[in-house]
Design an enzyme around this catalytic site. Structure first.
Site, mmCIF file in Angstrom:
data_model
loop_
_atom_site.group_PDB
_atom_site.id
_atom_site.type_symbol
_atom_site.label_atom_id
_atom_site.label_comp_id
_atom_site.label_asym_id
_atom_site.label_seq_id
_atom_site.Cartn_x
_atom_site.Cartn_y
_atom_site.Cartn_z
ATOM 1 N N ASP A 135 0.780 -1.231 0.000
ATOM 2 C CA ASP A 135 0.000 0.000 0.000
ATOM 3 C C ASP A 135 0.817 1.290 0.000
ATOM 4 O OD1 ASP A 135 -2.448 1.283 -0.083
ATOM 5 O OD2 ASP A 135 -2.573 1.491 2.085
ATOM 6 N N CYS A 189 -20.838 -10.390 -7.523
ATOM 7 C CA CYS A 189 -21.715 -9.378 -6.942
ATOM 8 C C CYS A 189 -23.163 -9.551 -7.402
ATOM 9 C CB CYS A 189 -21.234 -7.969 -7.317
ATOM 10 S SG CYS A 189 -19.790 -7.423 -6.380
ATOM 11 N N CYS A 192 -26.711 -7.447 -6.506
ATOM 12 C CA CYS A 192 -26.591 -6.794 -5.194
ATOM 13 C C CYS A 192 -26.004 -5.392 -5.333
ATOM 14 C CB CYS A 192 -25.715 -7.639 -4.272
ATOM 15 S SG CYS A 192 -25.454 -6.909 -2.637
ATOM 16 N N CYS A 195 -23.588 -2.275 -0.957
ATOM 17 C CA CYS A 195 -22.491 -1.351 -0.668
ATOM 18 C C CYS A 195 -22.771 0.032 -1.239
ATOM 19 C CB CYS A 195 -21.163 -1.891 -1.194
ATOM 20 S SG CYS A 195 -21.115 -2.177 -2.983
ATOM 21 N N CYS A 199 -23.621 3.945 1.130
ATOM 22 C CA CYS A 199 -22.719 5.109 1.146
ATOM 23 C C CYS A 199 -23.473 6.378 1.543
ATOM 24 C CB CYS A 199 -22.070 5.296 -0.221
ATOM 25 S SG CYS A 199 -20.913 6.693 -0.260
ATOM 26 N N CYS A 215 -15.991 10.535 -1.049
ATOM 27 C CA CYS A 215 -15.804 9.404 -0.130
ATOM 28 C C CYS A 215 -15.368 9.910 1.236
ATOM 29 C CB CYS A 215 -14.758 8.457 -0.711
ATOM 30 S SG CYS A 215 -14.305 7.101 0.391
ATOM 31 N N CYS A 242 -14.194 5.458 6.954
ATOM 32 C CA CYS A 242 -15.597 5.036 6.925
ATOM 33 C C CYS A 242 -15.635 3.561 6.538
ATOM 34 C CB CYS A 242 -16.371 5.875 5.905
ATOM 35 S SG CYS A 242 -18.105 5.409 5.709
ATOM 36 N N CYS A 245 -19.570 0.898 3.412
ATOM 37 C CA CYS A 245 -19.707 0.033 2.235
ATOM 38 C C CYS A 245 -19.127 -1.347 2.494
ATOM 39 C CB CYS A 245 -19.085 0.679 0.993
ATOM 40 S SG CYS A 245 -17.295 0.895 1.036
ATOM 41 N N CYS A 249 -21.448 -5.466 2.856
ATOM 42 C CA CYS A 249 -21.266 -6.569 1.910
ATOM 43 C C CYS A 249 -21.765 -7.899 2.481
ATOM 44 C CB CYS A 249 -19.795 -6.703 1.533
ATOM 45 S SG CYS A 249 -19.494 -8.013 0.310
#
Length: 345
Positions: A135, A189, A192, A195, A199, A215, A242, A245, A249
């Protein structure tokens, strides 16, 4: 340098012994879709103030150029699944909501140490050269995780797995060894949109697209200066990141418990008192968040977030807390304090 399936089986076993919940392999060139997606993201301005995303795009868009000698990318997932519902804190307006991943030690340090141990094991077993990333480099980790079969990028753009949900950190080991690659994962997914609907700021222009400028994770962590007034009220009491989302799931019914207790929330960060956080000066902030990813944003940005939460609390008892910071030396903090006091008055 080619290496067979026997080494790969031992590598996967070693990765799990280190605490990783999953280990899969792809090639550096297995993500040809990334350059076009990155270009579209940047062209739309969805990266906001994250200018670094527009830099070194030749590496960020093509991992094969990051280290041309690499022949395999070992993708690792490490679970940080919370013990309870992380959105429960949103019902307590006098407390601050901190993203699950930031309630204790900095994951960069923990994951990287594990990656380095696994890389050393691989060199001892089969030779070759390695580089590890978590990351902090221009590596499209989610796309590589998808290509390696760890999971698929869900409609919230995060990686999702049928085996462990979406509460996981990603890390990678680039190797000059040619290890057997795994099959790419398919999207599960379906219809669905849990998520997307979860938000608070409508940060998804469409499924699989994220406008970071809306976001809450971006606004509370990366965004410098005042947040647009139209968005301040939507922050609620979220003061760092946050999880809405991710928490929404349905695949989290298969979530795997975190193997490292250092991801468990510190008592003082599980439901911190807003009034106490607002009183932090720079020295107290640094002391409180030593070893935490929160330390990176600095006292001023953090207290700005706390004041937005105070303004959203509806608690008139917090008016004096906001008023005490209306003359703060940092203009953004002072602006947030005045806004909070006005909201509560």
């Amino acid at each position: 340098m080619k290496s067979g399936s026997g080494l790969k089986d031992r590598l996967v076993a070693q990765a799990r012994a280190e605490g990783f919940v999953d280990c899969r392999i792809c090639r550096p060139w297995d993500v040809p879709q990334v350059p076009a997606r990155l270009e579209a993201f940047l062209r739309a301005g969805y990266h906001g103030q994250m200018e670094w995303m527009a830099e070194r795009t030749h590496w960020r868009g093509d991992p094969a150029k990051l280290w041309p000698e690499a022949r395999s990318v070992i993708m690792l997932a490490e679970s940080y699944t919370p013990e309870g519902d992380p959105t429960g804190i949103l019902a307590h307006p006098d407390r601050g909501a901190i993203s699950v991943y930031a309630r204790n030690k900095d994951y960069h340090d923990l994951v990287k140490k594990r990656l380095k141990r696994l890389a050393r094991w691989l060199i001892a077993e089969a030779g070759g050269e390695v580089k590890v990333f978590v990351d902090t480099a221009p590596v499209p980790e989610k796309a590589l995780g998808h290509a390696a079969g760890l999971g698929w990028q869900g409609k919230h753009t995060n990686l999702v797995s049928r085996d462990w949900g979406n509460w996981a950190f990603l890390g990678s080991v680039f190797s000059t060894l040619e290890l057997p690659a795994d099959d790419v994962e398919v999207d599960h997914c379906g219809s669905c949109r849990a998520c997307l609907d979860a938000c608070p700021t409508d940060a998804f222009p469409a499924p699989y697209q994220l406008d970071a400028r809306r976001c809450i994770s971006y606004l509370t962590i990366e965004h410098k200066g005042p947040v647009e007034e139209e968005l301040r009220g939507k922050l609620g009491n979220r003061i760092y990141g946050c999880d809405d989302c991710l928490a929404a799931c349905p695949w989290n019914k298969f979530a795997v418990a975190a193997s490292d207790m250092r991801y468990a929330a510190r008592d003082d960060l599980n439901a911190p008192v807003l009034a106490e956080l607002a009183a932090l000066d720079d020295a107290a902030f640094r002391a409180k968040f030593s070893g935490s990813p929160i330390k990176r944003i600095g006292r001023d940005r953090f207290v700005r977030n706390v004041l937005y939460a105070i303004g959203n609390s509806g608690l008139t008892t917090l008016v004096p807390v906001a008023q005490a910071l209306t003359d703060d030396p940092d203009p953004t903090v002072a602006d947030a304090a005045r806004w909070a006091a006005e909201q509560l008055s």
